[in-house]
Write a protein that holds these residues in place. Structure first.
Motif, PDB file in Angstrom:
ATOM      1  N   PHE A   1      -0.824  14.359   5.449  1.00 53.62           N
ATOM      2  CA  PHE A   1      -1.299  13.366   4.499  1.00 53.62           C
ATOM      3  C   PHE A   1      -1.774  14.062   3.239  1.00 53.62           C
TER       4      PHE A   1
ATOM      5  N   THR B   1       1.563   5.682  -0.283  1.00 53.04           N
ATOM      6  CA  THR B   1       1.017   6.963   0.131  1.00 53.04           C
ATOM      7  C   THR B   1       1.932   8.107  -0.273  1.00 53.04           C
TER       8      THR B   1
ATOM      9  N   TYR C   1       3.314   3.439   7.786  1.00 50.66           N
ATOM     10  CA  TYR C   1       4.283   3.170   6.724  1.00 50.66           C
ATOM     11  C   TYR C   1       5.697   3.151   7.300  1.00 50.66           C
TER      12      TYR C   1
ATOM     13  N   TRP D   1      -6.914  -0.811   5.749  1.00 54.82           N
ATOM     14  CA  TRP D   1      -6.414   0.262   4.874  1.00 54.82           C
ATOM     15  C   TRP D   1      -7.286   1.505   5.019  1.00 54.82           C
TER      16      TRP D   1
ATOM     17  N   ALA E   1      -4.784   4.298   6.395  1.00 58.16           N
ATOM     18  CA  ALA E   1      -4.022   4.734   5.221  1.00 58.16           C
ATOM     19  C   ALA E   1      -3.509   6.159   5.338  1.00 58.16           C
ATOM     20  N   ASN E   2      -4.183   7.006   6.107  1.00 62.22           N
ATOM     21  CA  ASN E   2      -3.765   8.397   6.206  1.00 62.22           C
ATOM     22  C   ASN E   2      -2.908   8.664   7.441  1.00 62.22           C
TER      23      ASN E   2
ATOM     24  N   ALA F   1      -3.440   8.373  -0.658  1.00 64.18           N
ATOM     25  CA  ALA F   1      -3.031   6.978  -0.474  1.00 64.18           C
ATOM     26  C   ALA F   1      -3.749   6.108  -1.487  1.00 64.18           C
TER      27      ALA F   1
ATOM     28  N   ASP G   1       0.858  -1.165   0.000  1.00 61.82           N
ATOM     29  CA  ASP G   1       0.000   0.000   0.000  1.00 61.82           C
ATOM     30  C   ASP G   1       0.907   1.230   0.000  1.00 61.82           C
TER      31      ASP G   1
END
Length: 129
Positions: A46, A34, A116, A106, A110-111, A49, A32
């Protein structure tokens, strides 16, 4: 593991840029990805993503409708198409990679930059007014 961003530069307000992030040392199609941006001394913000399949995307409100995140798994490359750029978009842009789990995870994480582990060195985007 290497993530190498490119495509930054100086552009006038209203202009466009496309950032790229080439990933090596990992199976890109399982990651994944971003984009975050960060000014000096400021916690990263952010931007966008995309999940490993490319079917799910998420954007910060400030860039919705102007930026598009995409990926080419055959080229191990992540993209960020930036249109209608504004001076406040000026920043260093970083790509990040990791495996967040299923789609529900996710959507939730994700944000979050802590999701990560792997990051590039950044590429500078400067938008003049």
């Amino acid at each position: 593991v290497q993530l190498v961003e490119s495509g930054g530069g100086l552009v006038q307000a209203g202009g466009s840029l496309t950032l790229s992030c080439v990933v090596s040392g990992r199976t890109f199609s399982r990651d994944d990805m971003t984009w975050f941006r960060q000014g000096p001394g400021i916690q990263g913000d952010f931007v966008a993503a995309i999940d490993r399949t490319g079917s799910a995307t998420k954007y910060a409100d400030s860039v919705k409708g102007r930026f598009t995140i995409s990926r080419d798994n055959a080229k191990n490359t992540l993209y960020l198409q930036m249109n209608s750029l504004k001076p406040e978009d000026s920043d260093v842009y970083y790509c990040g990679a990791d495996r967040l789990g299923n789609l529900d995870r996710w959507k939730q994480y994700a944000n979050n930059p802590r999701s990560y582990e792997y990051w590039g060195q950044g590429t500078q985007v400067t938008v003049s007014s």
